[in-house]
Design a protein around this motif. Structure first.
Motif, short mmCIF file in Angstrom:
data_model
loop_
_atom_site.label_atom_id
_atom_site.label_comp_id
_atom_site.label_asym_id
_atom_site.label_seq_id
_atom_site.Cartn_x
_atom_site.Cartn_y
_atom_site.Cartn_z
N ILE A 11 0.86 -1.18 0.00
CA ILE A 11 0.00 0.00 0.00
C ILE A 11 0.89 1.23 0.00
CG2 ILE A 11 -1.81 1.28 1.18
CD1 ILE A 11 -2.73 -1.44 0.20
N LEU A 12 0.68 2.12 -0.96
CA LEU A 12 1.49 3.33 -1.08
C LEU A 12 0.70 4.54 -0.62
CD1 LEU A 12 4.12 4.68 -2.09
CD2 LEU A 12 3.04 4.88 -4.35
N LEU A 13 1.26 5.29 0.32
CA LEU A 13 0.67 6.54 0.79
C LEU A 13 1.39 7.71 0.12
CD1 LEU A 13 -0.34 4.51 2.92
CD2 LEU A 13 0.03 6.27 4.67
N VAL A 14 0.68 8.48 -0.67
CA VAL A 14 1.25 9.67 -1.31
C VAL A 14 0.92 10.86 -0.42
CG1 VAL A 14 1.29 11.11 -3.37
CG2 VAL A 14 1.00 8.62 -3.58
N SER A 15 1.94 11.37 0.26
CA SER A 15 1.75 12.39 1.30
C SER A 15 2.72 13.55 1.08
CB SER A 15 1.98 11.77 2.69
OG SER A 15 1.18 10.63 2.88
N LEU A 16 2.54 14.26 -0.02
CA LEU A 16 3.48 15.32 -0.37
C LEU A 16 3.35 16.54 0.53
CD1 LEU A 16 3.51 15.21 -4.28
CD2 LEU A 16 4.58 13.67 -2.62
N ASN A 17 2.18 16.74 1.16
CA ASN A 17 1.98 17.84 2.11
C ASN A 17 1.65 17.27 3.50
OD1 ASN A 17 2.47 19.78 0.21
ND2 ASN A 17 0.36 20.50 0.03
N LEU A 18 2.42 16.30 3.91
CA LEU A 18 2.15 15.60 5.17
C LEU A 18 2.12 16.56 6.36
CD1 LEU A 18 1.79 12.84 6.60
CD2 LEU A 18 4.29 12.81 6.87
N ALA A 19 1.01 16.54 7.11
CA ALA A 19 0.87 17.36 8.31
C ALA A 19 1.47 16.62 9.50
CB ALA A 19 -0.60 17.66 8.57
N SER A 20 2.00 17.39 10.44
CA SER A 20 2.68 16.78 11.59
C SER A 20 1.75 15.94 12.45
CB SER A 20 3.31 17.89 12.45
OG SER A 20 2.31 18.78 12.93
N PHE A 21 0.44 16.24 12.41
CA PHE A 21 -0.51 15.53 13.25
C PHE A 21 -1.22 14.38 12.53
CE2 PHE A 21 -2.35 19.37 11.47
CZ PHE A 21 -3.55 18.94 10.91
N PHE A 22 -0.81 14.08 11.32
CA PHE A 22 -1.49 13.02 10.56
C PHE A 22 -1.38 11.67 11.25
CE2 PHE A 22 -1.70 9.59 7.48
CZ PHE A 22 -2.84 9.90 6.76
N ASP A 23 -0.17 11.29 11.67
CA ASP A 23 0.03 9.97 12.25
C ASP A 23 -0.77 9.78 13.53
OD1 ASP A 23 1.71 9.60 10.13
OD2 ASP A 23 3.47 9.05 11.32
N GLY A 24 -0.87 10.84 14.34
CA GLY A 24 -1.65 10.75 15.56
C GLY A 24 -3.13 10.61 15.26
N MET A 25 -3.61 11.39 14.30
CA MET A 25 -5.03 11.38 13.96
C MET A 25 -5.45 10.08 13.29
SD MET A 25 -6.99 14.34 11.82
CE MET A 25 -8.78 14.34 11.62
N TYR A 26 -4.58 9.53 12.46
CA TYR A 26 -4.91 8.32 11.70
C TYR A 26 -4.12 7.11 12.20
CZ TYR A 26 -7.63 11.21 8.61
OH TYR A 26 -8.59 12.05 8.11
N GLY A 27 -3.78 7.11 13.49
CA GLY A 27 -3.01 6.02 14.07
C GLY A 27 -3.67 4.66 13.93
N SER A 28 -4.99 4.61 14.14
CA SER A 28 -5.70 3.34 14.04
C SER A 28 -5.65 2.79 12.62
CB SER A 28 -7.16 3.52 14.48
OG SER A 28 -7.89 2.31 14.33
N LEU A 29 -5.89 3.64 11.64
CA LEU A 29 -5.83 3.20 10.25
C LEU A 29 -4.43 2.73 9.88
CD1 LEU A 29 -6.95 2.89 7.37
CD2 LEU A 29 -6.42 5.32 7.00
N LEU A 30 -3.41 3.49 10.25
CA LEU A 30 -2.03 3.13 9.91
C LEU A 30 -1.65 1.80 10.56
CD1 LEU A 30 -0.33 6.63 10.27
CD2 LEU A 30 -0.90 5.43 8.14
N SER A 31 -2.09 1.59 11.79
CA SER A 31 -1.80 0.34 12.49
C SER A 31 -2.45 -0.84 11.79
CB SER A 31 -2.28 0.43 13.93
OG SER A 31 -2.09 -0.79 14.61
N GLN A 32 -3.70 -0.68 11.40
CA GLN A 32 -4.40 -1.78 10.74
C GLN A 32 -3.86 -2.03 9.33
OE1 GLN A 32 -8.66 -2.35 11.42
NE2 GLN A 32 -8.64 -0.52 12.71
N LEU A 33 -3.50 -0.96 8.64
CA LEU A 33 -2.88 -1.13 7.32
C LEU A 33 -1.58 -1.92 7.44
CD1 LEU A 33 -3.31 2.35 5.60
CD2 LEU A 33 -4.31 0.21 4.82
N SER A 34 -0.76 -1.55 8.43
CA SER A 34 0.55 -2.19 8.61
C SER A 34 0.43 -3.65 9.00
CB SER A 34 1.36 -1.43 9.67
OG SER A 34 1.64 -0.11 9.25
N SER A 35 -0.68 -4.02 9.65
CA SER A 35 -0.87 -5.42 10.04
C SER A 35 -1.27 -6.28 8.86
CB SER A 35 -1.92 -5.52 11.14
OG SER A 35 -3.23 -5.27 10.64
N LYS A 36 -1.79 -5.66 7.81
CA LYS A 36 -2.30 -6.40 6.66
C LYS A 36 -1.48 -6.22 5.39
CE LYS A 36 -7.07 -5.73 8.35
NZ LYS A 36 -7.58 -7.11 8.44
#
Length: 222
Positions: A11-36
């Protein structure tokens, strides 16, 4: 970064304007993506273009912010569209709907041959369109949930994963509830573009239901 597991999809995330709070806000999604899946994130235009064409091709590409709506990143958007037309799946989600300028939506999606435009922005309860997703996928998705979202209009009913109904009202702590049901508008859409699919997730608050939806769009349900 952890060593890639060859048995998992990429899975490729294209994040050219990545906000500093993205990982905190989308932590659940990122965790589940990484498990699969093997998750890659790219922050530079040239790297994005290269990774989009690498074999094996990504199972899905998530556009996590508004950067590809900007003129300076047009080549990256064209590379994403080429990937989609050749059979890939891409979804504009995350901070895309929070930061995209409304007047950028129509020209952005028109390059994919879609008539989508910016529409209502509010919180309401949307219901699953089982005819769009099919019974098998519907089993992994919430039948309805509340989300604050930027809706898009000119959506073909068969492409709208979630829609409003007669019971949907604008949910506000300030204003009295008013009807929010508008035919042809949706905050969750997945449409065919040549041999692939292009999706949109308008939720701005990373609701748990939206996590399930993005996983499903990436082919990672269950």
């Amino acid at each position: 970064m952890a060593t890639a597991d060859a048995t998992k999809p990429r899975i490729l995330l294209v994040s050219l304007n990545l906000a500093s709070f993205f990982d905190g806000m989308y932590g659940s999604l990122l965790s589940q993506l990484s498990s699969k899946a093997n998750v890659q994130r790219v922050k530079k235009a040239e790297s994005a273009i290269r990774l989009l064409s690498e074999d094996p091709r990504p199972a899905a590409v998530l556009i996590t912010d508004e950067a590809l709506t900007l003129k300076e990143n047009a080549r990256v958007w064209e590379a994403v569209l080429q990937y989609v037309r050749q059979g890939g799946t891409s979804v504009a989600m995350g901070h895309f709907s929070s930061f995209v300028k409304p007047n950028k939506m129509k020209p952005f999606f028109s390059k994919a041959g879609l008539p989508w435009e910016s529409a209502a922005y509010h919180r309401t309860t949307v219901v699953l369109n089982r005819e769009a997703v099919g019974d098998s996928l519907a089993a992994h998705l919430p039948p309805k949930y509340s989300q604050k979202a930027l809706f898009i209009k000119n959506v073909v009913p068969a492409d709208a994963w979630y829609v409003t109904d007669e019971d949907s009202v604008i949910e506000s702590h300030v204003f009295a509830p008013t009807g929010a049901h508008v035919v042809g508008e949706s905050p969750v859409v997945l449409a065919r573009v040549e041999n692939g699919k292009l999706g949109y997730m308008g939720d701005v608050n990373a609701e748990a239901g939206s996590t399930d939806v993005v996983l499903a769009m990436c082919g990672l349900s269950g």
